[in-house]
Design a protein around this motif. Structure first.
Motif, mmCIF file in Angstrom:
data_model
loop_
_atom_site.group_PDB
_atom_site.id
_atom_site.type_symbol
_atom_site.label_atom_id
_atom_site.label_comp_id
_atom_site.label_asym_id
_atom_site.label_seq_id
_atom_site.Cartn_x
_atom_site.Cartn_y
_atom_site.Cartn_z
ATOM 1 N N THR A 49 0.867 -0.984 -0.017
ATOM 2 C CA THR A 49 0.065 -0.010 -0.175
ATOM 3 C C THR A 49 0.965 1.376 0.015
ATOM 4 O OG1 THR A 49 -1.800 -1.248 1.291
ATOM 5 C CG2 THR A 49 -1.731 1.383 1.450
ATOM 6 N N TYR A 60 1.545 2.373 -8.614
ATOM 7 C CA TYR A 60 0.695 1.514 -8.619
ATOM 8 C C TYR A 60 1.129 0.224 -7.768
ATOM 9 C CZ TYR A 60 -0.843 4.428 -12.558
ATOM 10 O OH TYR A 60 -1.206 5.377 -13.365
ATOM 11 N N SER A 62 -1.007 -2.730 -4.577
ATOM 12 C CA SER A 62 -2.212 -3.065 -3.753
ATOM 13 C C SER A 62 -1.591 -4.274 -3.239
ATOM 14 C CB SER A 62 -3.243 -3.341 -4.739
ATOM 15 O OG SER A 62 -3.308 -4.527 -5.352
ATOM 16 N N GLU A 63 -2.283 -4.532 -1.900
ATOM 17 C CA GLU A 63 -1.840 -5.840 -1.146
ATOM 18 C C GLU A 63 -1.970 -7.265 -1.867
ATOM 19 O OE1 GLU A 63 -0.234 -5.670 1.615
ATOM 20 O OE2 GLU A 63 -0.557 -3.604 2.275
ATOM 21 N N GLU A 64 -2.903 -6.962 -2.911
ATOM 22 C CA GLU A 64 -3.402 -8.318 -3.662
ATOM 23 C C GLU A 64 -2.384 -8.708 -4.665
ATOM 24 O OE1 GLU A 64 -5.561 -5.974 -3.099
ATOM 25 O OE2 GLU A 64 -6.139 -6.527 -1.055
ATOM 26 N N GLN A 70 0.488 -5.733 -11.656
ATOM 27 C CA GLN A 70 0.193 -4.347 -11.729
ATOM 28 C C GLN A 70 0.484 -3.676 -12.860
ATOM 29 O OE1 GLN A 70 -1.321 -2.465 -9.509
ATOM 30 N NE2 GLN A 70 -0.918 -3.743 -7.438
#
Length: 357
Positions: A49, A60, A62-64, A70
């Motif tokens: 994050t 860019y 995200s945790e996922e 990405q």
């Protein structure tokens, strides 16, 4: 003023607000230098994050998702002229996918350490085949030490020597408070807590001390990782709680290093250690092993001491001699960092690799 060129930087690197280290500072400085040249830069990080340190970067993350995913989700709507990768495995099918979209100029920076005894035969054969198949999609390889440059050609093919260069890691030495006192008996470890970092050997080495000598030293361990539970169990088993303290992650190392006498790095795998650079910048000598690029910066008896990897008795002996002041380092070890490994030099050399600069 924009030159119309768009750069994607893909980093298999997690952003952590409580760990602002040398690479974080490099990324921010590199972004600033690229923009000064008129480039537009997008950053892709793995399983993270974004936090305030990266507020001026287009990130860019995200945790996922991995950094690679990405990027792949982004290229449908964006054209990138240049792609730079950090901490990714080299010569994989991913680089072919990078090249297929808009034919970007690709720079792959290798920060990845190798096993002490090298890869097993099956892995070596696979790497050589990957080099033959996928290296053609990478325009420029970068090793962060001479050791790493040699590993690239040894792993993936000697034919890569012609398009492989060395850019040493660098740091902003000005942010590190310099040690001005000896701080006898106080040592620091700053490391990810995994087996390859050798901290289990350090615990074994201290356990060889007599009870009287154990009382003379204090070791603070900064870092987290999968081996943390086991390391704490070892400390309890050997009744070494007075000697070892686990401090977790911190972004405050530039202020803390001055409070110790040596950095301890009993590692089995390394490319070119930022922890060593940071320690020396704080005028803190280093006790470490001769793996990776460590011998390219640590000179025995001048800015540190080197022992054979895994040699617990040798490490124990060095620590004992340091405590007895039979081994000492009196000169300012920060000079080397300011002269040879400044962050500005690292950034400039990476910028010089970009086409159209």
């Amino acid at each position: 003023m924009s030159n119309g060129k768009h750069i994607a930087v893909i980093c298999n690197y997690e952003l952590k607000p409580n760990r602002i280290g040398g690479m974080d500072r490099f990324f921010v400085a590199y972004d600033r230098a690229c923009k000064a040249k008129g480039f537009q830069v997008d950053w892709f990080f793995s399983n993270s994050t974004p936090h305030r340190f990266y507020i001026n970067l287009t990130v860019y993350a995200s945790e996922e998702l991995s950094a690679e995913d990405q990027y792949l989700s982004r290229i449908a709507s964006e054209k990138y002229d240049i792609v730079v990768t950090h901490f990714l495995a080299l010569c994989t099918s991913f680089y072919k996918r990078l090249k297929e979209k808009n034919q970007p100029y690709i720079i792959a920076v290798d920060h990845n350490p190798r096993p002490l005894k090298g890869f097993p035969l099956k892995k070596r054969i696979k790497n050589r085949l990957k080099g033959i198949i996928y290296s053609r999609y990478i325009n420029q390889f970068v090793g962060v030490s001479k050791y790493t440059k040699d590993c690239i050609s040894n792993d993936y093919g000697q034919f890569l020597k012609k398009k492989t260069t060395i850019i040493y890691n660098g740091i902003d030495a000005s942010i590190y408070l310099k040690r001005t006192e000896e701080n006898p008996g106080k040592f620091i470890v700053a490391s990810h807590l995994r087996e390859s970092k050798g901290i289990q050997d350090l615990i074994e080495a201290v356990n060889l001390f007599s009870e009287e000598k154990k009382q003379l030293l204090k070791i603070d361990i900064f870092g987290v990782g999968p081996l943390e539970t086991r390391l704490k169990e070892m400390v309890r088993e050997y009744k070494l709680e007075p000697q070892f303290s686990f401090r977790g992650s911190t972004s405050n190392l530039p202020d803390l290093l001055q409070n110790y006498s040596f950095l301890l790095q009993p590692t089995y795998m390394e490319c070119f250690s930022l922890s060593i650079l940071e320690s020396l910048a704080a005028n803190l000598p280093v006790i470490t092993t001769p793996v990776g690029g460590n011998p390219e910066i640590i000179a025995e008896g001048k800015n540190g001491f080197i022992f054979k990897t895994g040699d617990i008795k040798a490490l124990s002996s060095i620590l004992e001699k340091v405590l007895q002041e039979k081994l000492t380092i009196s000169e300012d070890v920060s000079t080397l960092i300011k002269n040879q490994f400044p962050l500005e030099k690292m950034v400039k050399e990476h910028i010089n690799l970009l086409p159209c600069t």
